[in-house]
Scaffold this motif. Structure first.
Motif, short mmCIF file in Angstrom:
data_model
loop_
_atom_site.label_atom_id
_atom_site.label_comp_id
_atom_site.label_asym_id
_atom_site.label_seq_id
_atom_site.Cartn_x
_atom_site.Cartn_y
_atom_site.Cartn_z
N GLN A 48 0.84 -1.20 0.00
CA GLN A 48 0.00 0.00 0.00
C GLN A 48 0.88 1.25 0.00
O GLN A 48 2.00 1.22 0.51
CB GLN A 48 -0.93 0.01 1.22
CG GLN A 48 -1.90 -1.16 1.26
CD GLN A 48 -2.83 -1.15 0.07
OE1 GLN A 48 -3.46 -0.14 -0.24
NE2 GLN A 48 -2.92 -2.28 -0.64
N GLU A 50 0.91 3.94 1.69
CA GLU A 50 1.31 4.48 2.99
C GLU A 50 2.22 3.54 3.78
O GLU A 50 2.78 3.92 4.80
CB GLU A 50 0.08 4.84 3.82
CG GLU A 50 -0.81 3.67 4.18
CD GLU A 50 -1.78 3.25 3.08
OE1 GLU A 50 -2.44 2.22 3.27
OE2 GLU A 50 -1.90 3.92 2.04
N ASP A 51 2.40 2.30 3.31
CA ASP A 51 3.28 1.37 4.00
C ASP A 51 4.70 1.94 4.09
O ASP A 51 5.24 2.40 3.08
CB ASP A 51 3.36 0.03 3.25
CG ASP A 51 2.07 -0.77 3.29
OD1 ASP A 51 1.18 -0.43 4.10
OD2 ASP A 51 1.96 -1.72 2.49
N SER A 75 7.23 6.43 2.14
CA SER A 75 5.80 6.26 2.35
C SER A 75 5.10 7.50 1.81
O SER A 75 5.66 8.60 1.85
CB SER A 75 5.50 6.13 3.85
OG SER A 75 4.10 6.14 4.09
N THR A 76 3.88 7.32 1.32
CA THR A 76 3.10 8.49 0.90
C THR A 76 2.39 9.14 2.07
O THR A 76 1.78 10.19 1.91
CB THR A 76 2.06 8.09 -0.17
OG1 THR A 76 1.15 7.15 0.40
CG2 THR A 76 2.73 7.52 -1.42
N ASP A 77 2.46 8.53 3.24
CA ASP A 77 1.84 9.08 4.44
C ASP A 77 2.72 10.20 5.00
O ASP A 77 3.84 9.93 5.45
CB ASP A 77 1.67 7.96 5.47
CG ASP A 77 0.98 8.42 6.75
OD1 ASP A 77 0.82 9.64 6.96
OD2 ASP A 77 0.62 7.54 7.55
N ASP A 109 6.09 8.89 -4.81
CA ASP A 109 4.75 9.49 -4.92
C ASP A 109 4.22 9.36 -6.34
O ASP A 109 3.04 9.03 -6.54
CB ASP A 109 4.78 10.97 -4.52
CG ASP A 109 5.01 11.18 -3.03
OD1 ASP A 109 4.88 10.21 -2.25
OD2 ASP A 109 5.31 12.33 -2.65
N TRP A 112 3.06 5.77 -7.01
CA TRP A 112 1.77 5.44 -6.40
C TRP A 112 0.62 6.17 -7.06
O TRP A 112 -0.51 5.64 -7.12
CB TRP A 112 1.82 5.66 -4.89
CG TRP A 112 2.53 4.52 -4.24
CD1 TRP A 112 3.78 4.50 -3.71
CD2 TRP A 112 2.02 3.18 -4.10
NE1 TRP A 112 4.09 3.24 -3.24
CE2 TRP A 112 3.03 2.42 -3.46
CE3 TRP A 112 0.83 2.55 -4.45
CZ2 TRP A 112 2.86 1.07 -3.17
CZ3 TRP A 112 0.68 1.21 -4.16
CH2 TRP A 112 1.68 0.48 -3.52
#
Length: 181
Positions: A48, A50-51, A75-77, A109, A112
């Motif tokens: 995922q 955000e992983d 991570s995209t988080d 980014d 994803w």
């Protein structure tokens, strides 16, 4: 993914195959491309955006979702990785590793965003998912990048690669991904 192979890709493609000394300036992205290729080639179905994904976690004796040898995990988080192009204006990031980390975060980014649009395909050789498109765009972009590149040069090469490979189908998505990074 072995460091010599990862660095061999960017060193051989940027500035042409006969020139391996093109990644020398303060904003060079060689470390970032190397991290990104390693991340891309180890993606699995079910991953995922955000992983957290660390690089060099074996050196720091951490699990693969740790920070590793970079300032934050990929991570995209933004709670896990809030690094953007603006961070390159600070003296808090090392050169070339910290600067490259920001570049790889931007490419992550983009990857994803493409997966969100086109899905994930685990077939790295002939797949058609967003991850495959990202790999093609970045690899072709490397070939279109002149010596001594900065982030804008790298982004522009990816935009040009999209025009050459896909007739510009992903221009808006690429601009949006880089604008948010």
């Amino acid at each position: 993914f072995p460091v010599t192979i990862r660095h061999g890709i960017s060193n051989r493609l940027v500035g042409g195959p006969d020139n391996v000394d093109c990644l020398y300036n303060a904003e060079q992205m060689g470390e970032g491309w190397s991290d990104w290729f390693g991340l891309m080639l180890t993606m699995l179905p079910g991953d995922q955006p955000e992983d957290p994904r660390g690089v060099g976690t074996y050196v720091t004796n951490e699990p693969t979702n740790g920070t590793g040898i970079r300032p934050a995990p990929y991570s995209t988080d933004p709670a896990l990785n809030d690094y953007t192009y603006g961070n390159t204006n600070s003296n808090n990031l090392s050169q070339p590793h910290g600067i490259g980390f920001v570049w790889a975060s931007m490419l992550w980014d983009l990857n994803w965003a493409l997966i969100d649009s086109l899905g994930f395909d685990p077939n790295v050789k002939t797949g058609t998912g967003g991850n495959n498109i990202a790999m093609a765009l970045v690899t072709e972009g490397l070939k279109l990048t002149a010596c001594g590149p900065g982030f804008v040069d790298g982004r522009d090469a990816i935009l040009q690669a999209d025009r050459l490979l896909y007739g510009g189908d992903f221009q808006c998505l690429i601009w949006e991904a880089f604008a948010l990074s």
